[in-house]
Scaffold this active site. Structure first.
Site, PDB file in Angstrom:
ATOM      1  N   TRP B 109       0.830  -1.212   0.000  1.00 39.59           N
ATOM      2  CA  TRP B 109       0.000   0.000   0.000  1.00 39.59           C
ATOM      3  C   TRP B 109       0.854   1.249   0.000  1.00 39.59           C
ATOM      4  O   TRP B 109       0.513   2.246  -0.650  1.00 39.59           O
ATOM      5  CB  TRP B 109      -1.018  -0.050   1.150  1.00 39.59           C
ATOM      6  CG  TRP B 109      -1.941  -1.204   0.923  1.00 39.59           C
ATOM      7  CD1 TRP B 109      -1.900  -2.425   1.516  1.00 39.59           C
ATOM      8  CD2 TRP B 109      -2.965  -1.284  -0.081  1.00 39.59           C
ATOM      9  NE1 TRP B 109      -2.841  -3.255   0.966  1.00 39.59           N
ATOM     10  CE2 TRP B 109      -3.510  -2.589  -0.005  1.00 39.59           C
ATOM     11  CE3 TRP B 109      -3.483  -0.393  -1.018  1.00 39.59           C
ATOM     12  CZ2 TRP B 109      -4.541  -3.012  -0.848  1.00 39.59           C
ATOM     13  CZ3 TRP B 109      -4.513  -0.808  -1.847  1.00 39.59           C
ATOM     14  CH2 TRP B 109      -5.034  -2.095  -1.757  1.00 39.59           C
ATOM     15  N   ASP B 180      -1.897   6.246   6.233  1.00 42.10           N
ATOM     16  CA  ASP B 180      -2.936   5.365   5.696  1.00 42.10           C
ATOM     17  C   ASP B 180      -3.214   4.334   6.778  1.00 42.10           C
ATOM     18  O   ASP B 180      -2.424   3.419   6.993  1.00 42.10           O
ATOM     19  CB  ASP B 180      -2.447   4.692   4.410  1.00 42.10           C
ATOM     20  CG  ASP B 180      -3.418   3.623   3.908  1.00 42.10           C
ATOM     21  OD1 ASP B 180      -4.462   3.394   4.559  1.00 42.10           O
ATOM     22  OD2 ASP B 180      -3.126   3.014   2.863  1.00 42.10           O
ATOM     23  N   LYS B 204     -12.238  -2.418   6.154  1.00 39.58           N
ATOM     24  CA  LYS B 204     -11.460  -3.418   6.867  1.00 39.58           C
ATOM     25  C   LYS B 204     -11.855  -3.458   8.341  1.00 39.58           C
ATOM     26  O   LYS B 204     -12.198  -4.501   8.862  1.00 39.58           O
ATOM     27  CB  LYS B 204      -9.965  -3.155   6.675  1.00 39.58           C
ATOM     28  CG  LYS B 204      -9.570  -3.332   5.198  1.00 39.58           C
ATOM     29  CD  LYS B 204      -8.136  -2.995   4.910  1.00 39.58           C
ATOM     30  CE  LYS B 204      -7.826  -3.023   3.433  1.00 39.58           C
ATOM     31  NZ  LYS B 204      -7.826  -4.351   2.819  1.00 39.58           N
TER      32      LYS B 204
END
Lengths: 370, 370
Positions: B109, B180, B204
């Site tokens: 990511w 993030d 998530k």
């Protein structure tokens, strides 16, 4: 409507997010804790799970089937709503091409597209209906589009003003036609081959908020530069089958159910158009046949099948109308502040009984207060 | 889990979208046809309806309360996922400032953020853990951030590799820290005042796919230029209270319910962290206490509370593990193709019983196959 069947649901004339078919809501409810065979809720499932990928493909195929979309077009599921499309379209299709983007503006949504578009590219508004407070759409002889325009953009149905194009604007064959169909997507059959790109936020006529459908001619996918923010480049989404990143899975799932309802329960878009014409006619008749008590906003030729806009003789009567309608379980009728008056949104999922109930209420209200 | 209570639900270790609290799903199910007092489903309700605005504010206040967020920060609900944040962050906070954006990369990511970021601004990767195949996070003496960096960006938990920062990276006070936190948002208490911007896709640890929460220091809102695409400018969303355009109403509604569950049923983030430590320890113990049969991916100090990644002695045993786990109603355990092996995602909503069942299965499987 019976309280037992629908848990005190009323007729909901909201302009969006808006009414959904009750049968779709019931399916979603039944499957909320556990999607059959999945072991979990749709909300809990990876977008890479084959069960979800099948759901995504079913939604895509449902839309392809309803609109008879050929393989020359991609069908994409995006986030960010019309607002992000306002920027993505000029950034992909006009920026750095040396060509001008052309816009026809027939209401608030067209104006918003112009405001974002002019940040991205050369630009011309070829028609603006502002002088009439957006009560009409232009005829082909009222605008001029050059052969080398990057595209022509218009909004097929302006929700706030209640004006709708009966047919697509005329464009030279070299110029892609681009439509914001957010508020009349799937309301009637149309010829997709006329379009370069048609997009629609789902939350008015096709599903819940959170997903935007884009139907795009595949050759146009190549126009967007790889220097654009990745999310803004249509090609990324097309190449990844709308899974370039995690898509809005629930909204896509509901959208697929709405497409199936349109095909199987309603019988397709021709049948849907017939119902939409009947529903809107009930309301336009109530406007026209009460001795001028109600004043429609749109000129007759541009009246929308989806959003019926009208005013009353005074602010007092307007307030009384909204209040009494609420007592008759007719809700969300107040017009947008920029136009005022009443806006009755009668998207696909509004049952004919709802339009009948509102028309009947309008006739009664005019008799008593006219 | 009982079939009657949960309609054949299994323990779902999906990395995202991922497990949600069953009590939240039941509430959503109960309210699907008609939100109490609304006359329609949440899915059918205008985002301008006061009932929805209250729901949006409740979700915001739930997050503010859990993380003790001061009025110096805006809490925004956005679309487009992390993918759009990868572009919005550099476009708003670094582009045309003459300053370099700094990135620490500890997994997939972080790499994706770098790929988008470098389109927008001057740029430096101050640490990249690629050489170890992303099995660790750096200590403060392993990277250097200059006083005039535009910001430092990192990903607090790398889902695919299963590595998590125990504490925030160290930055000069002049440099906004940007995280993030998509896969560990709300998993433990933290000090928001250390951050310039923290964002998280909900799917998530906090809700369904389709909404991204951004917690942003208000002074940073001013940095984004009005020449950016309107949707990409944080300030637009902040000034409009996340209703600059139609927000993803359903995802926000579920997010609010998850926040309430965290506060009322779990008892807040300190209690949640304790449970998360217990759950992850069960699985790390199963990795460590089976004579080397399982090989963890992350070094011990960087082990994630959320995603437990490990491998088996052979591809055959890996396939057998996944297959037999499925027969024990332990699902979605296959690791991401870039790392291989097993990934057990045990976000907030995974009950302790799920981690116990998996640990027990791991011990049995190792005994029989080791």
């Amino acid at each position: 409507m019976s309280a037992t069947a629908t848990d005190q649901r009323v007729f909901n004339f909201s302009a969006g997010p808006a009414a959904l078919p009750l049968s779709v809501l019931k399916e979603v409810q039944d499957e909320m804790l556990c999607l059959p065979g999945a072991g979990c809720s749709l909300l809990e499932m990876s977008h890479r799970n084959k069960i979800f990928i099948d759901i995504l493909h079913d939604a895509e195929n449902g839309i392809r089937s309803l609109l008879n979309i050929s393989d020359d077009y991609a069908v994409l599921f995006l986030q960010g709503g019309a607002a992000l499309q306002f920027s993505m379209i000029p950034a992909n299709l006009a920026k750095d091409t040396g060509k001008k983007a052309n816009y026809i503006t027939t209401g608030t949504w067209g104006k918003k597209a112009v405001n974002e578009g002019k940040k991205e590219c050369d630009f011309e508004v070829v028609y603006d209906a502002a002088d009439s407070n957006y009560n009409h759409v232009p005829s082909a002889d009222q605008y001029n589009i050059s052969d080398d325009a990057a595209y022509l953009y218009y909004c097929s149905n302006e929700t706030i003003h209640g004006v709708q194009f009966a047919d697509e604007p005329t464009v030279p064959s070299s110029v892609p036609l681009i439509s914001d169909a957010s508020s009349d997507f799937l309301c009637r059959p149309l010829d997709i081959s006329k379009y370069g790109l048609m997009y629609a936020c789902a939350q008015k006529n096709a599903g819940p908020a959170g997903v935007t459908v884009a139907v795009m001619r595949k050759d146009l996918l190549e126009r967007g530069s790889a220097t654009l923010p990745g999310y803004m480049q249509y090609k990324n989404h097309a190449e990844a089958d709308s899974e370039w990143n995690t898509p809005p899975t629930f909204a896509i799932y509901v959208l697929g159910k709405v497409a199936r309802w349109l095909q199987q329960d309603i019988g397709g878009l021709a049948a849907m158009e017939k119902i939409n014409r009947e529903k809107s006619q009930l309301l336009y008749d109530a406007i026209d046949n009460n001795s001028g008590f109600y004043k429609g906003h749109a000129v007759t030729e541009a009246r929308s099948l989806m959003n019926v806009t009208f005013n009353l003789p005074s602010d007092e009567l307007l307030a009384k109308f909204v209040d009494e309608a609420g007592q008759h379980e007719l809700s969300a009728l107040k017009g947008h502040r920029s136009v005022g008056g009443i806006r009755a949104s009668i998207y696909n999922a509004m049952p004919t009984e709802g339009a009948q109930a509102l028309a009947s209420f309008m006739n009664d209200f005019a008799s008593k207060n006219g």
